[in-house]
Every structure is written in structure tokens, then in C-alpha cells.
Design an enzyme around this catalytic site. Sequence first.
Site, PDB file in Angstrom:
ATOM      1  N   GLY A 155      40.843  48.044  31.309  1.00  0.00           N
ATOM      2  CA  GLY A 155      39.651  48.043  32.545  1.00  0.00           C
ATOM      3  C   GLY A 155      38.374  46.729  31.881  1.00  0.00           C
ATOM      4  N   ASN A 172      24.937  45.552  30.247  1.00  0.00           N
ATOM      5  CA  ASN A 172      25.159  46.694  30.932  1.00  0.00           C
ATOM      6  C   ASN A 172      26.900  47.836  30.680  1.00  0.00           C
ATOM      7  OD1 ASN A 172      26.177  44.296  32.426  1.00  0.00           O
ATOM      8  ND2 ASN A 172      26.985  45.388  33.737  1.00  0.00           N
ATOM      9  N   VAL A 229      35.355  47.450  30.767  1.00  0.00           N
ATOM     10  CA  VAL A 229      34.612  48.917  30.161  1.00  0.00           C
ATOM     11  C   VAL A 229      35.926  49.335  28.957  1.00  0.00           C
ATOM     12  CG1 VAL A 229      33.629  50.778  29.884  1.00  0.00           C
ATOM     13  CG2 VAL A 229      33.343  49.979  31.369  1.00  0.00           C
ATOM     14  N   SER A 247      28.740  42.598  36.548  1.00  0.00           N
ATOM     15  CA  SER A 247      29.891  43.283  35.788  1.00  0.00           C
ATOM     16  C   SER A 247      29.455  44.552  35.603  1.00  0.00           C
ATOM     17  CB  SER A 247      29.619  42.557  34.142  1.00  0.00           C
ATOM     18  OG  SER A 247      28.480  43.089  33.909  1.00  0.00           O
ATOM     19  N   CYS A 271      24.365  52.895  33.405  1.00  0.00           N
ATOM     20  CA  CYS A 271      24.408  51.981  32.612  1.00  0.00           C
ATOM     21  C   CYS A 271      23.045  51.675  33.051  1.00  0.00           C
ATOM     22  CB  CYS A 271      24.785  50.465  32.827  1.00  0.00           C
ATOM     23  SG  CYS A 271      25.548  50.184  34.647  1.00  0.00           S
ATOM     24  N   HIS A 318      21.765  44.288  32.787  1.00  0.00           N
ATOM     25  CA  HIS A 318      20.758  44.677  33.408  1.00  0.00           C
ATOM     26  C   HIS A 318      19.460  44.530  33.464  1.00  0.00           C
ATOM     27  CE1 HIS A 318      24.435  46.213  35.980  1.00  0.00           C
ATOM     28  NE2 HIS A 318      24.400  47.596  35.537  1.00  0.00           N
TER      29      HIS A 318
HETATM   30  C1  2RA Z   1      27.184  49.113  38.564  1.00  0.00           C
HETATM   31  N1  2RA Z   1      25.494  50.844  37.260  1.00  0.00           N
HETATM   32  O1  2RA Z   1      25.752  48.240  38.178  1.00  0.00           O
HETATM   33  C2  2RA Z   1      26.318  50.090  38.335  1.00  0.00           C
HETATM   34  C3  2RA Z   1      27.602  50.540  38.198  1.00  0.00           C
HETATM   35  N2  2RA Z   1      28.788  50.453  36.716  1.00  0.00           N
HETATM   36  O2  2RA Z   1      27.319  49.017  39.030  1.00  0.00           O
END
Ligand code: 2RA
Length: 325
Positions: free
Chosen positions: A12, A305, A14, A159, A129, A232
Site C-alpha cells: 500500500g 500526510n 503507506v 492521498s 494523519c 494536509h
Molecule cells: C484521510 N486521515 O485523510 C484520513 C485517513 N488517512 O482520508
Amino acid sequence: NGINVAIVGATGLVGQTFLKVLEERNFPIKELYCFASSRSAGKTIEFKGKTYVVEELTEQSFDREIDIALFSAGGGISKKFAPIAASKGVRVVDNSSAWRMEAEIPLIVPEVNPHVLSHNDYIISNPNCSTIQSVVPLKVLHEAFGIKRIVYSTYQAVSGSGVKGLHDLEAGTTEFYPYPIVGNCLPHIDVFLDNGYTKEEVKMIEETKKILGDQNIKVTATTVRVPVKYGHSVSMNLEFEREFELEEVYRLLQSVDGLVVHGHENSLDYPMPIDVEGHNEVHVGRIRRDFSVDSGLNLWVVADNIRKGAATNTVQIAELLLDYL
Ligand code: 2RA
């Protein structure tokens, strides 16, 4: 010398980033085992010049000498296999939300609450995240001024939804998201709950209080998906018990490891997703007083993220665990 590491969810987004970060940080690995679903079993993975064959994860997967297992394969896999691994003496760092709010499971951001970890811990949760990047600047401010209330508004990259989210942005499809993400914003991350909040919003609210170790902090959140691939962003409004000087805020933030503090409130030096993609630091900027309350502050926080929000924080937790092996 070195330890035996397992990656669960190795193919995956991550999982693959775990491997990059483990190599970058020269994590002391003796043996590496890569596990995934039956669909991915048989694929090969390159790590530090060696080829590894991905194995299907089974209940017998941990019947070998494994010291630490990094999980990023969804909550169902973590719920089932983390206890099996822990029962064999494997220390699990889990990226899913499965264990985060269990009272006895530590929820760790190494720059914030490493002291919570103990040699008795065999399942450790990596926070969500958007929560991780948000709490990095908050510990020093909470200690200095006493955070009374936090209002989060997030701008989250696709993502965060994995390759399916990236595909909807790149291809302009709605295979993963309910509406087009291109040229749009979706105020909907994860599933809706009966109280009108989404699970993502509740994660930020509850995880923040657990990591800062203070259930009295009032927190609310609105989490939004935006047409950005990586990185993010979180706007946060903070209200404190005690007064502060802005210079003191800058000095405190500049003392935090892994936090990059951007220019004063009226400069063009503010953090953006394009600054953080592929990097491990959390960036904070637009630092300015909220004049609408007695002691308030606005911050803008940006981080990759997949790295600090997931893989890098997980590897940093694994580094803390080396002391117990
Ligand atoms: C998202 N924080 O950004 C959630 C899971 N990675 O979708």
C-alpha cells in the site's frame, strides 16, 4: 546486530513509504518480512538492494523471530492480527484507528507524548494523519498558556484515501468519492455519524485530547477533502486560559523538534502542500492573534500526510521501541 521487522500492508501507499523512511533513517534491520493480502502475495519488493517476496498474511505469520511489526492494512486486519502478533512478543505499531481510543493503548506522537510509552506496551497506535500534524505545535502552547478550546478546519489531500483518492483526482472520476473532487471541496471524510459529524472529525477531537493528556480541552472540527495530492493543511483557532505575547509563541514553536516555523504574520512566507510533499517536518505559519476573544491564536499547519501523517511518525515510534528490545 539489528532487529527483525515485519511490514503488514507492504504494497500500500503507506507500506511502501515505511520502507523508504526505514532506509532513510537507517533503521537497524536484520531481517525484513513483507505481508499483504492474498491478492498481493508473490509480488516482489526492493529494499536496500535486496529483493523480498510479499507473503500472504496468516495467523501463522508471526510464528517466527519478529521484533517489531508496522501495520497499515486497515482496521479489520489490525483488529484481528495485532493481538496475534503481540501474543508472540511482537511489538506492533498500528496505523489504523482500530486501537487508538482503547484506554490502555498508547497513542503516540514522539514530539508530544513519548513518556506515555512503556516496556509493557505491545500494541501502539499511530494517530490519524491530520491529528498528528496538528498536535505537534500544541504541546508547548498547552504547557505555557493552557489550551481551553480548539477549532479545527482541515484541507486534506486525496492521498489520505490511498490510491483510489489519487485516481479520482487524476482521472476526474467518482469511483471513490461521491462527487467530483476536481475543482471541488468535499466536507466529508470517512463516514457520517448520527450526530452529524464524520468519523474523521471525531478522530481529531478525541485523539487530540488523548495525546495532549487533557480531557477538559474543548475541541471541534470540520474536515474537508480538497483537490491536492499530497499534504494536509489544518487551520486551527486556539483559545487559552492564560495571556500570551506573540514573540513568546514564536519562541516556543521554534523550540519544537520537527516543526518548521514560517515568517511573521504579514509575510509571504507561509507553508503550502507543495512545500511539504516528500518531507517529514510539520510546518506552521500565519501565526496571528485572534482579536475576537481574550486570549486567542490562529495557526496554519501543513505536513505530508503519508510521511509525518503516517509512515514517518510510525517509524519514529519504532525507534522509541528499540530501547525495549
Ligand atoms: C484521510 N486521515 O485523510 C484520513 C485517513 N488517512 O482520508
